[in-house]
Design an enzyme around this catalytic site. Structure first.
Site, PDB file in Angstrom:
ATOM      1  N   ASP A  67      22.538  25.663  -6.066  1.00  8.92           N
ATOM      2  CA  ASP A  67      21.742  24.511  -6.479  1.00  8.92           C
ATOM      3  C   ASP A  67      22.457  23.688  -7.552  1.00  8.92           C
ATOM      4  O   ASP A  67      23.474  24.112  -8.107  1.00  8.92           O
ATOM      5  CB  ASP A  67      20.360  24.965  -6.977  1.00  8.92           C
ATOM      6  N   ASN A 136       8.805  32.189 -12.307  1.00  9.13           N
ATOM      7  CA  ASN A 136       7.710  31.962 -11.364  1.00  9.13           C
ATOM      8  C   ASN A 136       8.080  32.413  -9.952  1.00  9.13           C
ATOM      9  O   ASN A 136       7.441  32.033  -8.981  1.00  9.13           O
ATOM     10  CB  ASN A 136       7.294  30.477 -11.374  1.00  9.13           C
ATOM     11  N   HIS A 138      10.972  31.771  -8.427  1.00  6.64           N
ATOM     12  CA  HIS A 138      11.864  30.885  -7.669  1.00  6.64           C
ATOM     13  C   HIS A 138      13.243  31.505  -7.477  1.00  6.64           C
ATOM     14  O   HIS A 138      13.700  32.305  -8.296  1.00  6.64           O
ATOM     15  CB  HIS A 138      11.929  29.466  -8.265  1.00  6.64           C
ATOM     16  N   GLU A 143      10.946  26.241  -5.679  1.00  7.01           N
ATOM     17  CA  GLU A 143       9.781  26.482  -6.526  1.00  7.01           C
ATOM     18  C   GLU A 143       8.597  26.955  -5.677  1.00  7.01           C
ATOM     19  O   GLU A 143       8.566  26.716  -4.464  1.00  7.01           O
ATOM     20  CB  GLU A 143       9.399  25.176  -7.240  1.00  7.01           C
TER      21      GLU A 143
END
Ligand code: GLP
Length: 242
Positions: A67, A136, A138, A143
């Site tokens: 990413d 979270n 990810h 996400e």
């Protein structure tokens, strides 16, 4: 899925680096999927040590990073491109043209994503993908949402991720709000996956991702369906998995 609980960060890093070492030693022209974040820094240090000791060469390796922030130039000191140069690429013998990070500076998001996905396919696919784990759940910048994104795409970062990543910027306003990331489908196509996580603040996420239901609200849970995943955590991050 194989879960390995290392005693601390140093052991986690060495065990994960060994997976990469073994692959590069046995297949020098392998394709590696790489990750950023603070977790893999120790692993990259181990690989640099192996390289400096003359045990391993990256001359024929190809890499694709997961990413990149959208809107950051590769030279920006918080771009993932810059991170990879700092922690690995400039410290080993990998040719610059063999390393790939999504082009955060490309304003044409469709082209940035489809070119990246095509590049991975043209290289023969990823042999071994490294992943960290967001608080979270990810992976990359996938996400939590209501579906598992398939290919490389643009994502809006959640407030929680912006907050978590703001520690590395001068102020929270400087954190980009969007990123390019491999999709869950891109990650699932890798032949093998190694995920690393450390620290007590990741314990609940590790538990939910690998022992909870497979749901897109916890993106890493998709890995439960991958045929060859090794999860390497320290004792703190593995505390709820015993
Ligand atoms: C970022 C990256 C992820 C990384 C995550 C966790 O958001 N996009 O690839 O896994 O942060 O980072 P850390 O290892 O610093 O906890």
């Amino acid at each position: 899925m194989k879960l390995v609980i290392a005693k601390d960060y140093a052991e986690m890093s060495r065990l994960a680096a060994d997976e990469f070492f073994a692959l590069v030693a046995s297949k020098p022209d392998c394709v590696l999927g790489l990750a950023t974040g603070s977790t893999p820094i120790g692993l990259y240090d181990c690989l640099v040590e192996d390289y400096e000791a003359g045990k391993i060469s990256f001359a024929d390796v190809t890499t694709f990073n997961l990413d990149e922030y959208r809107g950051l130039d590769p030279e920006h000191n918080q771009s993932y491109h810059y991170f990879m140069n700092e922690h690995l690429f400039s410290r080993v013998d990998i040719p610059a043209q063999s390393t790939h990070v999504p082009d955060g500076a490309n304003p044409d998001s469709d082209a940035a994503c489809s070119d990246y996905e095509a590049g991975i396919i043209a290289a023969g696919g990823v042999d071994l993908q490294l992943l960290g784990l967001g608080h979270n759940g990810h992976i990359g910048f996938n996400e939590p949402c209501d579906h598992f994104p398939v290919d490389t795409h643009v994502v809006k970062l959640t407030e929680r991720t912006i907050q978590a990543n703001s520690r590395l910027f001068d102020s929270i306003d400087e954190v980009p709000r969007e990123a390019y990331t491999m999709g869950i489908g891109t990650i699932m196509k890798a032949r093998r996956v190694v995920l690393v996580a450390n620290g007590a603040d990741k314990a609940q996420t590790v538990h939910d991702a690998f022992f909870g239901p497979v749901v897109p609200q916890v993106p890493a849970s998709a890995l439960q369906l991958h045929p060859d995943v090794t999860v390497i955590v320290d004792e703190e991050a593995g505390a709820l998995c015993k």
